[in-house]
Enzyme design. Structure first.
Site, PDB file in Angstrom:
ATOM      1  N   ARG A   8     -27.593  15.918  18.101  1.00  0.00           N
ATOM      2  CA  ARG A   8     -26.843  17.154  18.307  1.00  0.00           C
ATOM      3  C   ARG A   8     -25.877  17.358  17.137  1.00  0.00           C
ATOM      4  O   ARG A   8     -24.949  16.564  16.981  1.00  0.00           O
ATOM      5  CB  ARG A   8     -26.041  17.089  19.619  1.00  0.00           C
ATOM      6  CG  ARG A   8     -26.869  16.779  20.860  1.00  0.00           C
ATOM      7  CD  ARG A   8     -27.544  17.994  21.455  1.00  0.00           C
ATOM      8  NE  ARG A   8     -28.600  17.617  22.393  1.00  0.00           N
ATOM      9  CZ  ARG A   8     -28.440  17.491  23.718  1.00  0.00           C
ATOM     10  NH1 ARG A   8     -27.260  17.729  24.257  1.00  0.00           N
ATOM     11  NH2 ARG A   8     -29.458  17.144  24.493  1.00  0.00           N
ATOM     12  N   GLU A  14     -23.348  18.992  16.757  1.00  0.00           N
ATOM     13  CA  GLU A  14     -22.144  19.643  17.262  1.00  0.00           C
ATOM     14  C   GLU A  14     -20.925  19.020  16.615  1.00  0.00           C
ATOM     15  O   GLU A  14     -20.779  17.790  16.621  1.00  0.00           O
ATOM     16  CB  GLU A  14     -22.016  19.398  18.773  1.00  0.00           C
ATOM     17  CG  GLU A  14     -22.735  20.374  19.638  1.00  0.00           C
ATOM     18  CD  GLU A  14     -22.566  19.979  21.102  1.00  0.00           C
ATOM     19  OE1 GLU A  14     -21.490  20.234  21.660  1.00  0.00           O
ATOM     20  OE2 GLU A  14     -23.509  19.394  21.675  1.00  0.00           O
ATOM     21  N   ARG A  49     -16.445  11.961  24.570  1.00  0.00           N
ATOM     22  CA  ARG A  49     -17.756  11.841  25.196  1.00  0.00           C
ATOM     23  C   ARG A  49     -18.894  12.471  24.396  1.00  0.00           C
ATOM     24  O   ARG A  49     -20.005  12.557  24.885  1.00  0.00           O
ATOM     25  CB  ARG A  49     -17.704  12.425  26.610  1.00  0.00           C
ATOM     26  CG  ARG A  49     -17.482  13.917  26.667  1.00  0.00           C
ATOM     27  CD  ARG A  49     -17.091  14.378  28.056  1.00  0.00           C
ATOM     28  NE  ARG A  49     -17.172  15.823  28.114  1.00  0.00           N
ATOM     29  CZ  ARG A  49     -18.145  16.490  28.711  1.00  0.00           C
ATOM     30  NH1 ARG A  49     -19.108  15.851  29.324  1.00  0.00           N
ATOM     31  NH2 ARG A  49     -18.169  17.800  28.709  1.00  0.00           N
ATOM     32  N   HIS A  50     -18.635  12.883  23.175  1.00  0.00           N
ATOM     33  CA  HIS A  50     -19.689  13.467  22.358  1.00  0.00           C
ATOM     34  C   HIS A  50     -20.072  12.558  21.195  1.00  0.00           C
ATOM     35  O   HIS A  50     -19.214  12.042  20.490  1.00  0.00           O
ATOM     36  CB  HIS A  50     -19.253  14.821  21.795  1.00  0.00           C
ATOM     37  CG  HIS A  50     -19.289  15.916  22.810  1.00  0.00           C
ATOM     38  ND1 HIS A  50     -18.206  16.229  23.588  1.00  0.00           N
ATOM     39  CD2 HIS A  50     -20.293  16.739  23.195  1.00  0.00           C
ATOM     40  CE1 HIS A  50     -18.538  17.234  24.415  1.00  0.00           C
ATOM     41  NE2 HIS A  50     -19.794  17.548  24.198  1.00  0.00           N
ATOM     42  N   GLU A 110     -20.277  14.708  33.511  1.00  0.00           N
ATOM     43  CA  GLU A 110     -21.700  14.992  33.559  1.00  0.00           C
ATOM     44  C   GLU A 110     -22.490  13.905  32.830  1.00  0.00           C
ATOM     45  O   GLU A 110     -22.179  13.549  31.706  1.00  0.00           O
ATOM     46  CB  GLU A 110     -21.943  16.350  32.877  1.00  0.00           C
ATOM     47  CG  GLU A 110     -23.377  16.806  32.868  1.00  0.00           C
ATOM     48  CD  GLU A 110     -23.977  16.796  31.485  1.00  0.00           C
ATOM     49  OE1 GLU A 110     -23.353  17.327  30.568  1.00  0.00           O
ATOM     50  OE2 GLU A 110     -25.067  16.231  31.328  1.00  0.00           O
ATOM     51  N   SER A 141     -28.339  16.627  33.032  1.00  0.00           N
ATOM     52  CA  SER A 141     -28.524  18.050  33.212  1.00  0.00           C
ATOM     53  C   SER A 141     -30.012  18.252  33.428  1.00  0.00           C
ATOM     54  O   SER A 141     -30.827  17.652  32.726  1.00  0.00           O
ATOM     55  CB  SER A 141     -28.044  18.763  31.954  1.00  0.00           C
ATOM     56  OG  SER A 141     -27.773  20.100  32.241  1.00  0.00           O
ATOM     57  N   ARG A 200     -23.195   7.480  28.166  1.00  0.00           N
ATOM     58  CA  ARG A 200     -22.273   7.987  29.191  1.00  0.00           C
ATOM     59  C   ARG A 200     -22.417   7.216  30.497  1.00  0.00           C
ATOM     60  O   ARG A 200     -21.428   6.938  31.177  1.00  0.00           O
ATOM     61  CB  ARG A 200     -22.531   9.472  29.446  1.00  0.00           C
ATOM     62  CG  ARG A 200     -22.030  10.349  28.320  1.00  0.00           C
ATOM     63  CD  ARG A 200     -22.066  11.817  28.735  1.00  0.00           C
ATOM     64  NE  ARG A 200     -21.703  12.664  27.615  1.00  0.00           N
ATOM     65  CZ  ARG A 200     -21.731  13.990  27.646  1.00  0.00           C
ATOM     66  NH1 ARG A 200     -22.132  14.621  28.752  1.00  0.00           N
ATOM     67  NH2 ARG A 200     -21.375  14.697  26.600  1.00  0.00           N
TER      68      ARG A 200
END
Lengths: 531, 531
Positions: free
Chosen positions: A303, A305, A311-312, A454, A457, A505
């Protein structure tokens, strides 16, 4: 290796090197040469004293293990040093965890993985003064072979994992020397935060840990975290294989950025460009359309991002599931939640030592779960949040703080750290999500949460090419780029659903840790690409 | 969905679209609209005839399964349709494999995964003329639910996997329709090469298969290949976990191209550049230096080699092992060869059906192996090749044809398809390979071969920072770029060895296949990035 050898190699390659590279290499060569000189000096010193040392064959620095011989010598593991071995003469390979000289004695703590044992050298029949001095001067973290007699002790040795025995060392040889200056101290790295502040004792900050990960991973806490994480993967796969799933391998280099093209890493691919897969989503679904029925995969997802949160990560390990169902996607939810429950039970039953080890440094409440797993509808969650004073719209996504808050509300009401939130608003889910048949504002999609964060998903997927085309258009996705994906559904496609779990996670939240970098061996984020 | 809906969605997004994109989307919308019209027409036609059809509730096209209801109906799997179920009324979900109308009857072959069963509809009490016609007109590969009575048959049905029963269909509903024109025919895709040439029957070439992988993967051969491959992974991990190994996850995005920087894919990483890991080598070794002792990982590895051969992929799955040893790296070879033997035995014992299925299309000799595994020294191999007329130098690497030839010579002499070639010339191995202690021309390194092709490359690694520096310099590697790697060995490092196995090659060679693209679900090579 002598100085000549090193420089010889340097000369041989000079032409291929840039000037800058060459300078560096010369510097390295000088460094290596200095080290060699120092070692020669030490060896000479030892020889001086050798002559009057009756124990001179009982200690020393071994030549580098280069597989010179097949030695028929059993090595006992530190964890197997128990009172049953009392009075036995054995060989052990371990690191020097600590060393303390005291008059004619030297106390060592030897460590292998998370296990430690006390070892004693004393000047006497089996050890000379020189030998005890040699042991006392060994650097911490060096790896040694010792021959010793196992002795029961009267008073438990509280500071070691092997509390009932100690080793009386008779021979000691160095297998691999550590440099004297460690970039971090293991005892600092396992100290609970805040503890020792008053005595001025250090803890180790995260960047120092990660910069020196090889040493940080040696701590009891790290050993426990990553052994437990290995267990998560194993439990995940074993459970699914028992359920009749097939493991698949999906490509990570893909030709088109799916899902709109945001947050995707670009790769140079020969004369063209490609992308790193943000999930195995499309490939899992192709396997479903190819009749594999129940598939899973474990692999990296990427990712791009620029999120610098606890948590990323830009690269993490996805535990992915996809399966057909007969009539209702809750069949799939049940299968996934049961898999999670099997993981939780397996960890609880088989990794209690690891859990407790981590808890010593990072205390947390035991992880609670229900059977069957609690499933709430999205609007029920929203209602709970509103009752707690949160203002939000019906079709609004949950913010991270609201997820956390909802986790606490659910824990208070239902006493579980794990639950499913079902029927998310359609608008906040990817284009391939199946709309709710009774209310077009919602969808057959779900998230799963551990301790309010989370971890999965998922959704029923649109398995009809026509509806999928409409949904992609609604999301302004270039149909040309997802043609192969949509075409997969043109030749008969079974109803199916699935989800993707973030391994780091799960480990973090199961153990009650607070940063996903603690559960990624070599984490990648926008600011970290090394080691 | 009606035409209005589709266009409505189009309008909503117009502004965000380029003109070209818009045109495409309009075209798609028109296509969708046409299809909807056609379906409406079909439905109208059906209604016309419905009035005089007593069976009109017994067949039809189901609305898309959108999880409207939790239907309490058990579905029996095709593979479970055996004589024990005779006279039972059951529901089955399957694809239409073939369909043949014959007067007032319609014979279907229903397929689920690699299993097939014959189904019969006949005009009579339970089925009308219209119903039989409906069934006869269904497109191949459509997924249907049928209610049927299981009937024993007197003569075995040779063309189906379920040979002792057939289904007498009483209800038939379409779950998902296939388009009528398939890009390839499944019966062509399983035809052995050469067979049927005379009758003008087709086989399917590799690019057509890969372009339409979702259909190609439905064949009995593909189903068998990838179920067996899932088994290879499972056997690999289970064996290692039993041996006390820990599974690790290593990063695929790395900051520096190791091993000199050739053949590496570049990734744009925010404002900088990164690379895709060519192997987990350095990370496995860091885990060894961090005291994990025995580690394995399963994950993608990336090679930017412009090699268009039967055995090269740009992305493949590596099964990687690294472990410490006490005194000799043959301890590690023994551990790896035993793991391979456990895999071979597991496949032989648990995947015999899959092996035989693949053999029907691609005949090959059963895979042979010895216990313990044959280990030859490199110079022994060279001597065998020279005796067979090959001219080569002592320090020359084996060419691919010579590897193949040596495989045949070894098979003839020792009757094994699996062996280890040990002690490769140092010059042809990576910089981190441990030199042979007795002859500096050779090294403590090995390859493993299946049917004469390399499936694993491994070695004892240099675990001493100083020697590693020298070796890297000898190979002209920029020390700055591998600093973190070399530094890993400065704080005590145990002797260790390991290797990396190519999953797709193991599957290919075990099954006696001839192209690695057959054992990669979605293969990547210099010319293929899709699907």
């Amino acid at each position: 290796m002598t100085k000549e050898n090193v420089q010889g190699a340097g000369e041989e390659e000079q032409q291929a090197q840039s000037k800058k590279g060459l300078k560096k290499q010369q510097k390295e060569a000088e460094k290596a040469a200095k080290k060699a000189e120092k070692q020669a000096k030490l060896a000479a010193e030892q020889q001086d004293t050798d002559e009057d040392d009756f124990a001179k064959d009982r200690y020393g620095i071994c030549p580098m293990v280069q597989s010179q011989q097949k030695l028929d010598r059993a090595l006992v593991r530190v964890q197997d040093l128990t009172p049953e071995k009392a009075e036995q003469q054995i060989w052990v390979r371990a690191r020097i965890h600590t060393s303390r000289a005291k008059g004619k004695q030297c106390f060592l703590v030897l460590r292998h993985q998370q296990f430690t044992v006390q070892a004693l050298l004393a000047v006497g029949e089996r050890a000379s003064k020189q030998m005890v001095k040699f042991a006392a001067n060994l650097t911490k973290e060096s790896i040694i072979d010792v021959e010793a007699v196992v002795k029961k002790v009267e008073q438990k040795i509280e500071s070691c994992s092997q509390q009932d025995v100690e080793l009386h060392v008779e021979r000691i040889f160095v297998i691999s020397q550590s440099e004297a200056r460690l970039p971090l101290q293991l005892e600092d790295a396992v100290r609970p935060e805040g503890e020792g502040d008053e005595e001025g004792r250090a803890t180790v900050n995260q960047d120092t840990r990660l910069d020196n990960r090889v040493i940080d991973l040696r701590t009891t806490t790290s050993q426990a975290i990553f052994r437990l994480q290995s267990g998560v993967c194993q439990l995940f796969r074993d459970t699914l294989i028992n359920k009749g799933f097939v493991e698949i391998q999906t490509p990570k280099i893909i030709s088109a950025a799916s899902e709109g093209g945001a947050n995707v890493f670009t790769v140079s691919y020969f004369k063209t460009s490609a992308y790193l897969a943000q999930s195995p989503q499309l490939y899992k679904q192709m396997c479903i359309c190819a009749d594999f029925d129940k598939v899973f995969c474990v692999g990296p997802v990427f990712r791009a991002e620029d999120s610098n949160t606890h948590r990323h990560l830009t690269e993490f390990v996805g535990l992915d599931i996809e399966m057909t169902f007969n009539y209702h996607y809750h069949e799939v939810i049940d299968s996934i939640t049961d898999t999670m429950v099997q993981i939780f039970k397996g960890l609880r039953d088989r990794f209690q030592t690891e859990i407790q080890t981590v808890n010593k440094q990072y205390p947390s409440e035991p992880f609670k779960f229900l059977e069957p797993t609690l499933r709430l509808e999205y609007m029920e969650g929203v209602a709970m949040l509103r009752a707690a004073g949160v203002e939000m719209g019906d079709e609004e996504d949950l913010s991270t703080p609201n997820e956390k808050l909802l986790g606490r509300l659910v824990k208070d009401k239902y006493d579980t750290d794990f639950y499913v939130l079902d029927k998310y608003p359609l608008a906040v889910r990817p284009f391939y999500t199946m709309p709710d048949p009774s209310d077009p504002k919602y969808s057959n999609s779900y998230d799963m949460f551990m301790r309010g964060e989370e971890i999965l998903s998922g959704a029923q997927r649109v398995h009809d090419a026509q509806l999928l085309t409409e949904r992609a258009m609604h999301h302004s996705i270039d149909l040309e780029k997802i043609k192969a994906y949509i075409d997969s559904f043109r030749y008969g496609a079974p109803p199916h659903a699935g989800g993707g779990i973030g391994l780091e996670r799960v480990t973090m939240l199961y153990l009650g840790l607070h940063n996903v970098r603690q559960t990624s061996m070599f984490p990648r984020d926008p600011k970290r690409l090394t080691p």
